[in-house]
Design an enzyme around this catalytic site. Structure first.
Site, PDB file in Angstrom:
ATOM      1  N   ASP A   1       3.423   1.668   7.340  1.00 38.01           N
ATOM      2  CA  ASP A   1       4.554   0.756   7.007  1.00 38.01           C
ATOM      3  C   ASP A   1       6.295   0.598   7.083  1.00 38.01           C
ATOM      4  O   ASP A   1       6.415   2.144   7.589  1.00 38.01           O
ATOM      5  CB  ASP A   1       4.360   0.093   5.292  1.00 38.01           C
ATOM      6  CG  ASP A   1       4.879  -0.783   5.554  1.00 38.01           C
ATOM      7  OD1 ASP A   1       5.386  -1.600   6.341  1.00 38.01           O
ATOM      8  OD2 ASP A   1       4.029  -1.801   4.346  1.00 38.01           O
TER       9      ASP A   1
ATOM     10  N   ALA B   1      10.418  -0.058   6.587  1.00 36.44           N
ATOM     11  CA  ALA B   1      11.573  -0.608   5.541  1.00 36.44           C
ATOM     12  C   ALA B   1      12.327  -1.233   5.877  1.00 36.44           C
ATOM     13  O   ALA B   1      13.327  -1.490   6.860  1.00 36.44           O
ATOM     14  CB  ALA B   1      11.730   1.084   4.686  1.00 36.44           C
TER      15      ALA B   1
ATOM     16  N   GLY C   1       9.922  -5.120   1.263  1.00 33.41           N
ATOM     17  CA  GLY C   1       9.893  -6.707   0.238  1.00 33.41           C
ATOM     18  C   GLY C   1      10.687  -7.217   1.844  1.00 33.41           C
ATOM     19  O   GLY C   1      10.786  -9.427   1.709  1.00 33.41           O
TER      20      GLY C   1
ATOM     21  N   GLU D   1       2.226  -4.371  -0.508  1.00 35.90           N
ATOM     22  CA  GLU D   1       2.282  -3.027   0.342  1.00 35.90           C
ATOM     23  C   GLU D   1       2.833  -1.679  -0.889  1.00 35.90           C
ATOM     24  O   GLU D   1       2.068  -0.468  -0.250  1.00 35.90           O
ATOM     25  CB  GLU D   1       4.265  -3.288   0.718  1.00 35.90           C
ATOM     26  CG  GLU D   1       4.188  -3.821   2.331  1.00 35.90           C
ATOM     27  CD  GLU D   1       5.779  -4.116   2.641  1.00 35.90           C
ATOM     28  OE1 GLU D   1       5.358  -5.016   4.082  1.00 35.90           O
ATOM     29  OE2 GLU D   1       6.539  -4.507   1.815  1.00 35.90           O
TER      30      GLU D   1
END
Ligand code: 5RP
Length: 232
Positions: free
Chosen positions: A83, A85, A97, A105
């Site tokens: 993922d 960031a 987010g 997540e």
């Protein structure tokens, strides 16, 4: 290399950690999308993996690329989540987010043996907080919850403007789980571990975008290639 080239380089390098038969958490955002696309190419070439997406958006993209998909109820334990960031420090603490998917997540990342972060070099910071911290809040009583967030944050040395996220039409933004997000412009978060835990103790807060002790490796695209930040 542009920031987007760096994101893509990090995504390609993340493929080195993917082995046949793995169950993978698929992140959300432009960097994670690069990973989903290169993973899709590998699947077309015969790589056998299953993906669990962290958002509706990622799920649609992965399905369109032919990546076999599952969910956490059917596939409760994942090998790796890859993922992006919004910010990361050298201790691999993250703010996430920006794309609004922080809750799913975090659920997917913590159901994984390992979380690998992929990012461009601009995301690496000395101190977290320049990127506004997203806090996901239940709509019921949200303004009361927001006041409590401000009080708790101030006890951790964090003050600044907090705004409820809006969509492109100025209407309230709803997460995939139908919650609001407050973006908190703290500028500097001196104690991310303490703040993360304290925010999540407030009734009405579902989760916050601080990922502490979750990521174990980051692949950072740089102007000359990719760097690895690994947790000791
Ligand atoms: C989404 C996220 C993303 O990982 C974060 O916003 C980074 O996005 P991008 O890769 O587009 O820079 O946390 O909720």
């Amino acid at each position: 290399m542009t920031a987007d080239d760096q994101k893509k380089a990090a995504a390609i390098r993340a493929l080195d950690y993917v082995k046949p038969g793995m169950k993978l958490g698929l992140g959300t955002g432009s960097t994670a999308e690069h990973f989903v696309r290169v993973l899709g190419d590998k699947v077309k070439q015969g790589l056998d993996v299953v993906g669990v997406p962290t958002s509706e958006r990622t799920g649609k993209l992965a399905a369109s690329l032919g990546i076999p998909l599952s969910n956490l109820d059917d596939t409760p334990r994942l090998d790796i989540t890859v993922d992006g960031a919004d910010e990361l420090d050298r201790e691999l603490r993250l703010i996430k987010g920006g794309g609004g998917a922080l809750l799913r997540e975090k659920i997917v990342a913590t159901a994984s043996d390992r979380m690998i972060v992929i990012a461009d070099a601009s995301k690496v910071v000395e101190t977290l907080g320049a990127f506004p911290l997203p806090v996901e809040v239940i709509p019921f009583g949200a303004s009361v919850t927001a006041r409590k967030i401000a009080e708790v944050a101030s006890a951790f040395g964090c003050t600044g403007k907090m705004s409820r996220r809006a969509d492109e039409y100025g209407e309230p933004f709803f997460t995939d789980s139908e919650n609001f997000i407050y973006d908190c412009e703290f500028v500097r978060i001196p104690d991310p571990d303490g703040l993360a835990a304290a925010l999540n103790r407030i009734a009405g807060v579902v989760d916050n975008g601080l990922f502490i002790g979750i990521a174990s490796l980051a692949i950072v695209g740089t102007p000359s290639g990719t760097d690895i930040i690994e947790k000791n």
